[in-house]
Scaffold this motif. Structure first.
Motif, PDB file in Angstrom:
ATOM      1  N   SER A  70       0.832  -1.210   0.000  1.00 27.57           N
ATOM      2  CA  SER A  70       0.000   0.000   0.000  1.00 27.57           C
ATOM      3  C   SER A  70       0.866   1.260   0.000  1.00 27.57           C
ATOM      4  O   SER A  70       0.540   2.252  -0.669  1.00 27.57           O
ATOM      5  CB  SER A  70      -0.950  -0.011   1.196  1.00 27.57           C
ATOM      6  OG  SER A  70      -0.250   0.110   2.420  1.00 27.57           O
TER       7      SER A  70
ATOM      8  N   ASP B  51       5.491  -0.549  -8.189  1.00 24.00           N
ATOM      9  CA  ASP B  51       4.117  -0.065  -8.338  1.00 24.00           C
ATOM     10  C   ASP B  51       3.158  -0.689  -7.335  1.00 24.00           C
ATOM     11  O   ASP B  51       1.948  -0.475  -7.412  1.00 24.00           O
ATOM     12  CB  ASP B  51       3.611  -0.307  -9.760  1.00 24.00           C
ATOM     13  CG  ASP B  51       3.657  -1.776 -10.162  1.00 24.00           C
ATOM     14  OD1 ASP B  51       4.037  -2.616  -9.316  1.00 24.00           O
ATOM     15  OD2 ASP B  51       3.325  -2.085 -11.321  1.00 24.00           O
ATOM     16  N   GLY B  52       3.677  -1.479  -6.378  1.00 24.10           N
ATOM     17  CA  GLY B  52       2.835  -2.081  -5.360  1.00 24.10           C
ATOM     18  C   GLY B  52       2.364  -3.480  -5.658  1.00 24.10           C
ATOM     19  O   GLY B  52       1.708  -4.116  -4.818  1.00 24.10           O
TER      20      GLY B  52
ATOM     21  N   ARG C 244       2.368   1.558  -3.516  1.00 25.57           N
ATOM     22  CA  ARG C 244       1.337   1.923  -4.486  1.00 25.57           C
ATOM     23  C   ARG C 244       1.056   3.428  -4.424  1.00 25.57           C
ATOM     24  O   ARG C 244       0.951   4.096  -5.467  1.00 25.57           O
ATOM     25  CB  ARG C 244       0.071   1.109  -4.184  1.00 25.57           C
ATOM     26  CG  ARG C 244      -0.954   1.095  -5.318  1.00 25.57           C
ATOM     27  CD  ARG C 244      -2.125   0.181  -4.964  1.00 25.57           C
ATOM     28  NE  ARG C 244      -1.652  -1.176  -4.699  1.00 25.57           N
ATOM     29  CZ  ARG C 244      -1.767  -1.804  -3.530  1.00 25.57           C
ATOM     30  NH1 ARG C 244      -2.322  -1.193  -2.500  1.00 25.57           N
ATOM     31  NH2 ARG C 244      -1.327  -3.031  -3.394  1.00 25.57           N
TER      32      ARG C 244
ATOM     33  N   HIS D 149       4.117   5.340  -5.786  1.00 21.77           N
ATOM     34  CA  HIS D 149       4.179   5.224  -7.248  1.00 21.77           C
ATOM     35  C   HIS D 149       3.181   6.180  -7.898  1.00 21.77           C
ATOM     36  O   HIS D 149       3.499   6.857  -8.894  1.00 21.77           O
ATOM     37  CB  HIS D 149       3.884   3.778  -7.643  1.00 21.77           C
ATOM     38  CG  HIS D 149       4.039   3.508  -9.111  1.00 21.77           C
ATOM     39  ND1 HIS D 149       2.980   3.551  -9.989  1.00 21.77           N
ATOM     40  CD2 HIS D 149       5.141   3.196  -9.848  1.00 21.77           C
ATOM     41  CE1 HIS D 149       3.414   3.262 -11.211  1.00 21.77           C
ATOM     42  NE2 HIS D 149       4.707   3.056 -11.159  1.00 21.77           N
TER      43      HIS D 149
END
Length: 461
Positions: free
Chosen positions: A51, A169-170, A54, A57
């Motif tokens: 998280s 990007d998670g 994300r 990013h």
């Protein structure tokens, strides 16, 4: 919404420190400076790591992952605007499987904690290094740590069976299996082992364990020549039937440094020999292995390889021998040590060290040089002590003398500590242009925004 507030909403109020709070925390166990950054996130699970990444990013926030902060190449350095991702709360050893001989653990588990946890099961995790109490398993994997027993068990890469990694990007990439043999396509975990946190964040590991040795024999030997050192390595390995687990080299000045005040160590043998070797053997039969170890040493004496030796008669003696080898803090006494970690063919070591010792006076002036390391696997550590006030001025001059000669025999500017920021200018000594170009392509593919541990290892294309 500011970064601190956003991250607190994701993983909890107390799990995120702001810039003022993190500025009270040290930047490393060997360093006097403090952390810099916009926020420090302290996740407890892979989902929380995902998280955080994300969000970063989506908002273009730079992220630097930190473990035990025991590194020596500025591989976890941060800038004021960075988000620091510390895995210090991810310290759960989830599973120890004695039948399959593997352990599953979170990345923030200290190395020593795993070593101690598997002992009651009659097992061992053989990776071992001086910072064992602080260095974390995730950091060990991210830097492909080596340590004291590589000659027998290999680097950290050889001990990792599975990884769970969060991509920039998670997205979570999970391959948590206990299989030693698994040739089902690309072995993706090796992309992340040794990548220094630039391609993904390692959050969980499956690690291979070994049966704990039942015998432990050690000796510290003095030798009259480097030819004898190289011959002793071959002799002991051949005569110990695969049980040689460590072969550590100490040059005379380092041996004297760690066996005289203010050091606490006492010399098991005289300090007059040019070279010293710490030998360790681990086996399964205490009586027979001890006999074989002593016979191997006796035959080495008869062959003229050894000048003197002290044999450990107890585990306390073994601990004292290792304490000499691990007492690297002594290089900080009386000046500032420029510390180097290199690898090169054993046949080149004597000439390399002699050449370095001859070149340094003209290049940097007043200094002290100490040499030691995991000689059996080709890894030497060097400490060049200079006056504190001149350290930053002399560092590039010392680096030139240490690194440039390695190119002649394809030595490595980093045997086990990584590249980070400190060795980035010298990466071409050990890696061809095509190799570095491929590294950049992998970075671009997995982290196109360049947000994860930016600027480490190499500059963007």
């Amino acid at each position: 919404m500011d970064t601190v507030t956003a991250l607190r909403e994701l993983i909890g109020e107390k799990a995120v420190l702001d810039a003022a709070e993190l500025a009270e925390r040290p930047a490393g166990i060997w360093r006097p400076d403090k952390l810099r950054g916009e926020a420090l996130a302290l996740p407890r699970t892979t989902a929380e790591v995902a998280s955080v990444l994300r969000w970063c990013h989506a908002h273009g926030a730079r992220v630097v992952t930190q473990g035990g902060l025991t590194g020596l190449v500025h591989g976890a350095d941060t800038e004021p605007g960075d988000v620091i991702l510390s895995l210090e709360r991810m310290r759960e050893i989830e599973v120890i499987d004695p039948r399959q001989r593997c352990a599953t653990a979170q990345a923030g588990v200290p190395l020593q904690a795993l070593q101690e946890a598997v002992e009651p099961h009659g097992l061992m995790f053989p990776l071992d290094l001086g910072a064992r109490g602080s260095a974390t398993l995730g950091g060990n994997a991210a830097t492909n740590a080596g340590g004291n027993r590589v000659i027998r068990y290999g680097m950290m890469r050889n001990m990792v069976l599975g990884l769970e990694v969060v991509l920039p990007d998670g997205i979570v990439l999970s391959d948590m299996n206990c299989l030693i043999k698994n040739n089902a396509g690309y072995d993706l975990k090796h992309l992340f082992i040794g990548s220094e946190g630039t391609l993904g964040v390692i959050t969980r590991l499956v690690l291979r364990l070994w049966e704990a040795p039942l015998s432990h024999n050690m000796a510290l030997a003095g030798l009259e020549s480097f030819d004898a050192v190289a011959a002793l390595l071959k002799h002991m390995d051949a005569n110990l039937g695969g049980t040689l687990s460590a072969f550590e080299g100490l040059w005379r000045d380092f041996y004297r440094l760690v066996t005289t005040a203010p050091a606490q160590g006492r010399p098991p043998i005289a300090g007059d020999y040019p070279y010293y070797v710490l030998l360790e053997s681990q086996g399964a039969d205490p009586e027979l292995d001890a006999q074989r170890f002593e016979r191997a040493l006796e035959s080495a004496f008869e062959a003229g390889l050894l000048a003197d030796a002290a044999i450990a008669r107890s585990e306390s003696d073994c601990a004292d021998f290792w304490a000499l080898r691990d007492d690297v803090e002594q290089v900080f006494n009386g000046g500032f040590p420029l510390v180097f970690d290199i690898s090169l063919p054993i046949a080149e070591m004597e000439g390399y060290v002699d050449g370095l010792a001859a070149a340094l006076p003209a290049a940097i002036g007043e200094h002290k040089l100490w040499v030691w390391g995991h000689l059996g696997d080709g890894n030497l550590h060097l400490a060049i002590q200079v006056p504190v006030e001149a350290a930053e001025r002399l560092r590039p001059l010392a680096e030139e003398q240490v690194y440039a000669p390695l190119a002649a025999f394809r030595g490595s500017v980093s045997a086990e500590h990584g590249i980070g920021l400190e060795k980035k200018p010298w990466l071409p000594v050990s890696r061809a242009a095509g190799e570095i170009a491929l590294m950049r392509s992998l970075k671009q593919t997995l982290d196109p925004q360049g947000l994860l541990n930016p600027g480490k290892i190499f500059d963007p294309a």
